[in-house]
Design a protein around this motif. Structure first.
Motif, mmCIF file in Angstrom:
data_model
loop_
_atom_site.group_PDB
_atom_site.id
_atom_site.type_symbol
_atom_site.label_atom_id
_atom_site.label_comp_id
_atom_site.label_asym_id
_atom_site.label_seq_id
_atom_site.Cartn_x
_atom_site.Cartn_y
_atom_site.Cartn_z
ATOM 1 N N THR A 149 14.309 8.107 -2.309
ATOM 2 C CA THR A 149 13.492 9.300 -2.526
ATOM 3 C C THR A 149 12.009 8.985 -2.382
ATOM 4 O O THR A 149 11.164 9.741 -2.844
ATOM 5 N N GLY A 150 11.710 7.871 -1.768
ATOM 6 C CA GLY A 150 10.305 7.528 -1.594
ATOM 7 C C GLY A 150 9.751 6.695 -2.719
ATOM 8 O O GLY A 150 8.567 6.355 -2.701
ATOM 9 N N VAL A 151 10.562 6.376 -3.710
ATOM 10 C CA VAL A 151 10.117 5.481 -4.789
ATOM 11 C C VAL A 151 11.048 4.273 -4.820
ATOM 12 O O VAL A 151 12.124 4.298 -4.225
ATOM 13 N N VAL A 152 10.606 3.234 -5.519
ATOM 14 C CA VAL A 152 11.399 2.010 -5.566
ATOM 15 C C VAL A 152 12.470 2.168 -6.637
ATOM 16 O O VAL A 152 12.324 1.735 -7.766
ATOM 17 N N ARG A 153 13.512 2.826 -6.299
ATOM 18 C CA ARG A 153 14.607 3.045 -7.240
ATOM 19 C C ARG A 153 15.849 3.283 -6.409
ATOM 20 O O ARG A 153 15.817 4.028 -5.430
ATOM 21 N N ARG A 154 16.951 2.644 -6.828
ATOM 22 C CA ARG A 154 18.153 2.743 -5.997
ATOM 23 C C ARG A 154 18.882 4.063 -6.168
ATOM 24 O O ARG A 154 19.582 4.511 -5.269
ATOM 25 N N PHE A 155 18.748 4.638 -7.358
ATOM 26 C CA PHE A 155 19.468 5.872 -7.629
ATOM 27 C C PHE A 155 18.481 6.964 -8.014
ATOM 28 O O PHE A 155 17.504 6.728 -8.699
ATOM 29 N N ALA A 156 18.781 8.146 -7.560
ATOM 30 C CA ALA A 156 17.994 9.307 -7.974
ATOM 31 C C ALA A 156 18.791 10.038 -9.038
ATOM 32 O O ALA A 156 19.964 10.363 -8.828
ATOM 33 N N TYR A 157 18.144 10.267 -10.184
ATOM 34 C CA TYR A 157 18.891 10.866 -11.297
ATOM 35 C C TYR A 157 18.040 11.909 -11.987
ATOM 36 O O TYR A 157 16.886 11.652 -12.353
ATOM 37 N N LEU A 158 18.588 13.076 -12.128
ATOM 38 C CA LEU A 158 17.946 14.135 -12.906
ATOM 39 C C LEU A 158 18.898 14.508 -14.034
ATOM 40 O O LEU A 158 19.994 14.998 -13.775
ATOM 41 N N PRO A 159 18.537 14.257 -15.288
ATOM 42 C CA PRO A 159 19.460 14.520 -16.397
ATOM 43 C C PRO A 159 19.816 16.000 -16.464
ATOM 44 O O PRO A 159 19.004 16.865 -16.079
ATOM 45 N N PRO A 160 20.995 16.309 -16.974
ATOM 46 C CA PRO A 160 21.358 17.722 -17.117
ATOM 47 C C PRO A 160 20.379 18.465 -18.001
ATOM 48 O O PRO A 160 19.931 17.958 -19.036
ATOM 49 N N GLY A 161 20.040 19.643 -17.580
ATOM 50 C CA GLY A 161 19.128 20.481 -18.345
ATOM 51 C C GLY A 161 19.360 21.928 -17.934
ATOM 52 O O GLY A 161 19.963 22.207 -16.893
ATOM 53 N N SER A 162 18.868 22.829 -18.785
ATOM 54 C CA SER A 162 19.072 24.248 -18.475
ATOM 55 C C SER A 162 17.783 25.036 -18.586
ATOM 56 O O SER A 162 17.807 26.263 -18.635
ATOM 57 N N GLY A 163 16.650 24.329 -18.645
ATOM 58 C CA GLY A 163 15.373 25.023 -18.761
ATOM 59 C C GLY A 163 15.030 25.790 -17.493
ATOM 60 O O GLY A 163 15.653 25.600 -16.442
ATOM 61 N N PRO A 164 14.017 26.630 -17.587
ATOM 62 C CA PRO A 164 13.661 27.472 -16.430
ATOM 63 C C PRO A 164 13.192 26.677 -15.222
ATOM 64 O O PRO A 164 13.259 27.164 -14.097
ATOM 65 N N ARG A 165 12.733 25.452 -15.412
ATOM 66 C CA ARG A 165 12.227 24.670 -14.274
ATOM 67 C C ARG A 165 13.267 23.706 -13.704
ATOM 68 O O ARG A 165 12.988 22.970 -12.764
ATOM 69 N N GLN A 166 14.451 23.711 -14.289
ATOM 70 C CA GLN A 166 15.445 22.721 -13.877
ATOM 71 C C GLN A 166 15.857 22.939 -12.423
ATOM 72 O O GLN A 166 16.011 21.975 -11.667
#
Lengths: 361, 410
Positions: B290-307
């Motif tokens: 994703t353009g950063v030095v990280r092997r996995f892209a992870y977005l924790p579950p959420g239900s907010g308006p910006r999720q």
């Protein structure tokens, strides 16, 4: 109890205002009616705002516009939500504001284990009898820090207090002190363990205040300030008291609002319901909020009449947090602030003409 | 002085000495040409401003973004020729003007030319076509001014970029069978599974309660130990585990089926939108760059308006090639997910090699649902079911660019 532990003003009335210049009319005196006393009251209001601004600036750098919105919320008998990223001075601004006003101050830290009774108070058994122990909500100025970390159950405990200035506990309704103002802070980044405020509660905040990052010059001043002393709040003096706040609030209510300006405010609110980008527009409560906030802004400028510019100046702060943006539009970067700006550009501003019956005459 | 200037000067001197008007004229013309170039070289770029303004920095695939290019000449000296070459990311498409390749890898050039009078401002309106998901940049720009004879006089590169992000399309969902199965068995019915964030109150301490559950303020108030109690977990959590690799990836490292990758992203975005609309907390995990030095892209579950916006941003940034084996991503999920969450494994590949990992997740308390996508989806779903993993087939017809709905069937 005030922010620094001094006896608070509570509902009982005044403490000598240390910040006022000797001989000047204090904002609590001679307000209302026509002619000289009213003019003196408006000038006192304008001076009080200047004193308040200077006092808070002793601790908080570059926050004049947010402070003005807090003052508007106070005069309009509303509440303020301070929302911004961590570390920009939300809590410091709220504490400095409380200290400068010399009002009773209470603080609640929003945590996931906060109980409603931690906010409103509860009864304890003492010597075989129940004794009510009031919670921190029984104060003049209540700071709720990180309100979105409290559970919905705890947040709802604040709803009645904010709207009706009273709390119902164990069958008894207990009034809150006057004035009563809730300053809530929250971090807009929705981390795990936070609970978004529901629309019903957001609607109860008169204004949403954002501080933003300071400029490079201001950030340097902030760093130097903490180098000079550990607690900049110690330099904030008191400039007002509870009686003065009540007098200013009364003066706010009596400000003249021309029918054209009133219609303009209503038109702005109604326009939020007709925009295609908006899924849920502002409620009639927003019309009242906009009306009162514009009056408060005019009083701070020393006028006894409200201009359309006063409505425009507070429109974003009053309306933006009440709007629910359509998902598809939000995905394309549309924000509620942009929507309100678009409404301000689209709704024609009424001309205010000088003459008999016009605002200002 | 340039050679032409010396020549012109020489001709003027010779012409003057020899009394030859022709040489004088030619020499003077030469000096004039060089003189004009010198003037524009010295003053041409001064007081010159160039601005790019994009109507938005967020778009959805298929959108059109208005782009305004503004040049201001804040001096009296006119600019007969002003050329601006914007370096733009590969993939930027401007409706009114073609981009051309440059010698810089991954960058194209968008060229414009103007003539500006003194103190004149010109705005050109363009439309950027957001055809594909991704992150795009416009800039820096190289400005070149020429003299009245169209000879390049001075050039300067202005740093600064305008960026925009194109999120994948999100279409409606048509589900034929048992979509509630995606949400797994409701944790509340499986016995006491208290959610530590839903503090519900206090109760008297009972022997065996852990010390960390004691609610000290209430204990001090009442004089007797009180412990915290929590509401059972009521909000469903769903994590979409997106397998960005395509069957082509299994054949050769670094290869991928572009349309299939885009289709997977549209499917993931559409699933997320549907779940969030149902007030289900939804997250995303992908083994992609994703353009950063990280092997996995992870977005924790959420239900907010910006999720949903955050999900869209993450999907926009994903590379089309995997950053790590998908099995490794699945194996790491128990360390970040709460037991009882549903894991939707969205993949276009044969699941045979990953079914053991998916079954293991199920034994650890996660409700695993396999969502097969692509031309071999039916066969993949059948294999998953035969291995004991609940499976669905997702279709986006006719393609990811024009499909109106994601059809999901059990």
């Amino acid at each position: 109890m005030t922010e620094d532990g001094r006896p608070g003003a509570g509902a009982a009335g005044g403490v000598p205002v240390a910040g006022a210049v000797a001989g000047e009319a204090v904002a609590g005196e001679a307000v209302g009616g026509e002619g000289g006393p009213a003019a003196a009251g408006r000038q006192a209001a304008s001076r009080t705002w200047a004193h308040l601004r200077d006092a808070v600036a002793e601790a908080v750098v570059g926050a004049e516009q947010p402070l003005r919105l807090l003052a508007v919320a106070l005069l309009a008998d509303g509440h303020a939500l301070i929302e911004d990223v961590p570390g920009v001075g939300k809590t410091l601004l709220a504490r400095a504001f409380a200290r400068a006003l010399g009002l009773g101050f209470g603080r609640i830290q929003g945590t996931p284990d906060l109980l409603p009774s931690d906010i409103t108070g509860s009864s304890v058994l003492e010597d075989g009898r129940l004794r009510f122990v009031p919670g921190p909500v029984f104060t003049n100025l209540l700071l709720v820090d990180e309100i979105n970390r409290a559970t919905p159950r705890a947040q709802s405990a604040l709803l009645e207090a904010m709207q009706e200035r009273q709390v119902s506990i164990e069958g008894a309704t207990r009034p809150l002190p006057d004035p009563f103002l809730v300053l809530a802070t929250q971090n807009p980044v929705e981390l795990a363990g936070t609970f978004a405020l529901p629309e019903a509660q957001l609607d109860r905040f008169l204004v949403r205040v954002r501080l933003g990052y300071p400029g490079p010059g201001d950030e340097g001043r902030i760093a130097r300030r903490y180098q000079r002393e550990a607690e900049p709040l110690a330099r904030v003096g008191q400039v007002l008291d509870a009686a003065g706040v009540r007098a200013l609030r009364e003066a706010t209510r009596q400000l003249t609002v021309a029918p054209e300006v009133e219609a303009y405010a209503v038109a702005l609110v109604r326009a939020t319901r007709e925009r295609p980008e908006v899924e849920l527009g502002a409620s009639p409560r927003a019309s009242v909020a906009l009306y009162r906030a514009a009056q408060a802004g005019a009083l701070l400028d020393g006028r006894d009449f409200v201009l359309p510019d006063d409505v425009k100046a507070v429109a974003v702060a009053v309306l933006a947090h009440r709007l629910v943006i359509d998902v598809d539009r939000a995905l394309r970067g549309t924000t509620s602030e942009q929507v309100v700006d678009g409404i301000l550009a689209a709704v024609p501003v009424p001309p205010i003409l000088a003459g008999p019956g016009a605002a200002g005459t | 002085m340039s050679g032409l200037a010396w020549a012109g000067l020489g001709l003027v001197l010779v012409g003057a000495w020899a009394g030859t008007p022709g040489l004088l004229l030619v020499g003077s013309l030469g000096l004039l040409v060089e003189g004009s170039r010198a003037v524009w070289a010295r003053f041409g770029l001064g007081g010159l401003e160039y601005e790019r303004h994009l109507a938005t920095d967020r778009a959805v695939c298929g959108d059109v973004i208005a782009l305004d290019l503004t040049v201001r000449n804040r001096k009296a000296l006119p600019l007969a020729w002003l050329r601006a070459v914007d370096l733009v990311s590969d993939g930027v498409t401007v409706r009114e003007r073609d981009t051309v390749p440059t010698e810089r890898a991954g960058q194209l050039a968008l060229a414009n030319a103007w003539s500006l009078a003194g103190f004149e401002r010109v705005v050109r309106h363009y439309h950027v076509l957001a055809n594909r998901r991704g992150v795009y940049a416009l800039g820096p720009v190289r400005l070149t001014v020429s003299d009245v004879f169209a000879r390049s006089a001075a050039s300067r590169e202005l740093p600064g970029r305008a960026r925009y992000l194109v999120r994948p399309r999100m279409v409606s969902l048509r589900m034929a069978d048992a979509p509630r199965a995606w949400l797994g068995p409701q944790p509340a019915r499986r016995g006491l599974l208290e959610q530590s964030q839903l503090f519900a109150g206090i109760r008297p301490y009972q022997p065996g309660d852990p010390l960390r559950s004691v609610h000290w303020p209430s204990t001090a108030r009442t004089g007797r130990p009180q412990v915290k109690r929590y509401d059972p977990a009521l909000q469903h959590e769903v994590l979409i585990a997106l397998d960005i690799a395509t069957p082509a990836s299994d054949l050769a490292v670094g290869s991928f089926d572009d349309d299939l990758v885009e289709g997977l992203c549209v499917a993931a975005a559409s699933l997320a939108r549907h779940l969030l609309a149902d007030e289900v907390a939804c997250g995303l995990a992908v083994a992609a760059f994703t353009g950063v030095v990280r092997r996995f892209a992870y977005l924790p579950p959420g239900s907010g308006p910006r999720q949903l916006g955050r999900l869209g941003d993450l999907l926009a940034r994903l590379s089309s090639v995997p950053s790590a084996p998908f099995e490794e991503l699945l194996s790491g999920l128990p360390t970040v997910l709460r037991p009882g969450a549903t894991v939707l494994v969205l993949s276009s590949r044969d699941p045979t090699r990953r079914l053991a990992t998916e079954r293991r997740l199920g034994r650890l308390g996660f409700a695993v649902q396999h969502v097969a996508f692509g031309p071999r989806a039916a066969e993949a779903a059948r294999r998953a079911r035969s291995a004991g993993v609940a499976a669905f087939v997702a279709r986006l017809e006719p393609d990811w660019q024009t499909g109106e709905a994601l059809e999901v069937a059990g």
